[in-house]
Design an enzyme around this catalytic site. Structure first.
Site, PDB file in Angstrom:
ATOM      1  N   SER A 142      13.841  10.210 -89.980  1.00 26.26           N
ATOM      2  CA  SER A 142      14.893  10.550 -90.702  1.00 26.26           C
ATOM      3  C   SER A 142      14.165  11.372 -92.006  1.00 26.26           C
ATOM      4  CB  SER A 142      15.513   9.357 -91.334  1.00 26.26           C
ATOM      5  OG  SER A 142      16.150   9.683 -92.458  1.00 26.26           O
ATOM      6  N   TYR A 155      15.941   0.319 -95.312  1.00 26.68           N
ATOM      7  CA  TYR A 155      16.129   1.424 -94.276  1.00 26.68           C
ATOM      8  C   TYR A 155      14.857   2.465 -94.539  1.00 26.68           C
ATOM      9  CZ  TYR A 155      17.446   5.158 -91.234  1.00 26.68           C
ATOM     10  OH  TYR A 155      17.501   6.415 -90.409  1.00 26.68           O
ATOM     11  N   LYS A 159      11.608   3.532 -92.501  1.00 27.72           N
ATOM     12  CA  LYS A 159      11.160   4.788 -91.911  1.00 27.72           C
ATOM     13  C   LYS A 159       9.859   5.338 -92.212  1.00 27.72           C
ATOM     14  CE  LYS A 159      14.693   5.663 -89.267  1.00 27.72           C
ATOM     15  NZ  LYS A 159      14.429   5.503 -87.868  1.00 27.72           N
ATOM     16  N   THR A 192      27.478   8.862 -86.813  1.00 34.33           N
ATOM     17  CA  THR A 192      27.296   7.679 -85.960  1.00 34.33           C
ATOM     18  C   THR A 192      28.143   6.673 -86.440  1.00 34.33           C
ATOM     19  OG1 THR A 192      25.357   6.792 -86.942  1.00 34.33           O
ATOM     20  CG2 THR A 192      25.066   8.506 -85.328  1.00 34.33           C
TER      21      THR A 192
END
Length: 338
Positions: A142, A155, A159, A192
Site C-alpha cells: 500500500s 495497519y 505495511k 473493497t
C-alpha cells in the site's frame, strides 16, 4: 488463456476484495488457484467463480496468523495441484481508531494477520521454491507502506513492516544468486468490503481516502507483477505516486496536512456503531458472501493510466531520452542558423 502455461498460484485473503478480484482474473487464464481465507461462504463463492471462469480451485479455510496452518495449506496445495509457482500474500485485518483507543490484544491481532501472515506465507513458499530455484512471491502492499496516516496505526505499522521485511529478504535472495523472485505492489485506496468489515471506533462509517479505485485495478497490477517479478515493486494509481513523492520531499508538511484532513477524509456522513466487532476475530464472510466490491462503486475508478506507466518504465525512459535528443538537435540547428 492461449499461449500461456497454467500455473499453481496461492492467494491469501482470497474470499473478498483484492484477493477475490485477483482470483477471478487469474482463473480466466486457466491457472490452478489455491484460495486461502477464513470465511467459508466467501471461499466457496470464490471457488465457484474460479471454476466457472476456467480455472481450477482449491479453497482452504485457514487463518494466516497460524504458521502451522499456513504450512499445512502449502503442503496440501502442492499435494493436490502440483508445485507452487506463485504465492500472493494479501490477507489482512485492521482497526480504525486513534492509537490510544486500540487495545493491546487488538494491535497484536492486526500485526499477526497483516504482517506475520505475510511472513508465514513467504516462508511456506520459500521452503518449496528455493530447492527448485524458481518461483515468485508477490506482496500486496500500500502507499501506507511508506506514509502513515491517522486512525490506521496498526495497519500502517504492518505495511511498513512488510516493506522492510521484503527489502531484507530480497537482498538475501540476491546474495544467494537465487532465481526465486519477490516483488511488492503498492496499492491506492480501493473499493473493497474491508471498510464495512474492519473493527472501527469512529463515529461515522469508514471509507477509503479518495480517489478510490475498483479492486480489478489491483488485480491487473498483481497479475502483471506475477508475470514480471524482476521489478522490485510497482506503484498503482497516481495518488500512490503523489503520496510517496510528497512524503519523500516534505514529510513534515504532509504530517500537518494529514492531521487536518485525515480524520474527515476517512469517514462518510453516515453514523457507525462503534460496538460492531468487525472481522478482527471472526470472518465477516463466514455466512454471507460479500464479493470483491465494497460500497463505493459509484465513486470508484475502473482504470488508471499510471498503472501502464508503472509497468512500462523502460518505454517511458526511451521516449523521454528520444524527446530530449530531439530537443537538443532542434536547439543545435537553431544555433547554427543563427
Amino acid at each position: 488463456m492461449p499461449g500461456r502455461t497454467a500455473r499453481t498460484v496461492v492467494i491469501t485473503g482470497a474470499s473478498g476484495g483484492i484477493g477475490r478480484a485477483t482470483a477471478r482474473r487469474l482463473a480466466a487464464r486457466g491457472d490452478r488457484l489455491v484460495l486461502l481465507a477464513r470465511g467459508e461462504t466467501g471461499l466457496a463463492a470464490a471457488a465457484d467463480e474460479v471454476t466457472r471462469a476456467g480455472g481450477t480451485a482449491l479453497p482452504i479455510a485457514v487463518d494466516v496468523a497460524d504458521a502451522g496452518a499456513v504450512e499445512a495449506a502449502a503442503a496440501r496445495a502442492e499435494g493436490e495441484l502440483g508445485p507452487i509457482d506463485v504465492w500472493i500474500n494479501n490477507a489482512f485485518t485492521s482497526v480504525f481508531a486513534p492509537f490510544t483507543r486500540i487495545g493491546p490484544a487488538e494491535f497484536r491481532r492486526v500485526t499477526e494477520v497483516a504482517y506475520l501472515g505475510f511472513v508465514y506465507g513467504t516462508r511456506a513458499a520459500l521452503d518449496r521454491m528455493l530447492p527448485r530455484d524458481r518461483g515468485t512471491i508477490v506482496q500486496v502492499g500500500s502507499a501506507l507502506a511508506y506514509r502513515g496516516i491517522p486512525l490506521q496505526t496498526a495497519y500502517c505499522g504492518a505495511k511498513h513492516a512488510i516493506q522492510g521485511f521484503t527489502e531484507a529478504l530480497r537482498c538475501e535472495l540476491l546474495h544467494e544468486h537465487s532465481r526465486v523472485r519477490v516483488t511488492m505492489v503498492q496499492m491506492p485506496a480501493l473499493n473493497t468490503p474491508q471498510f464495512g468489515w474492519v473493527r472501527s471506533r469512529l463515529p461515522h462509517r469508514a471509507q477509503p481516502v479518495p480517489p478510490i479505485f475498483q479492486p480489478e485495478v489491483a488485480a491487473r497490477a498483481i497479475e502483471y507483477a506475477s508475470d514480471h517479478p524482476r521489478r522490485r515493486e510497482y506503484w498503482v494509481g497516481g495518488s500512490t505516486v503523489a503520496t510517496l513523492l510528497a512524503n519523500a520531499v516534505a514529510p513534515g508538511l504532509l504530517d500537518r496536512y494529514l492531521a487536518r484532513t485525515g480524520y474527515a477524509s476517512q469517514q462518510t456522513g453516515q453514523p457507525h456503531d462503534p460496538e460492531y466487532p468487525g472481522n478482527l476475530w471472526k470472518p465477516a464472510d463466514q455466512d454471507v458472501d460479500h464479493g470483491a466490491h465494497g460500497a463505493f462503486d459509484r465513486r470508484a475508478h475502473r482504470r488508471t493510466a499510471q498503472l501502464w506507466a508503472s509497468q512500462h518504465h523502460g518505454l517511458l525512459a526511451l521516449g523521454g531520452a528520444a524527446a530530449l535528443a530531439g530537443a537538443a538537435a532542434a536547439l543545435g540547428r537553431g544555433r547554427r542558423r543563427g
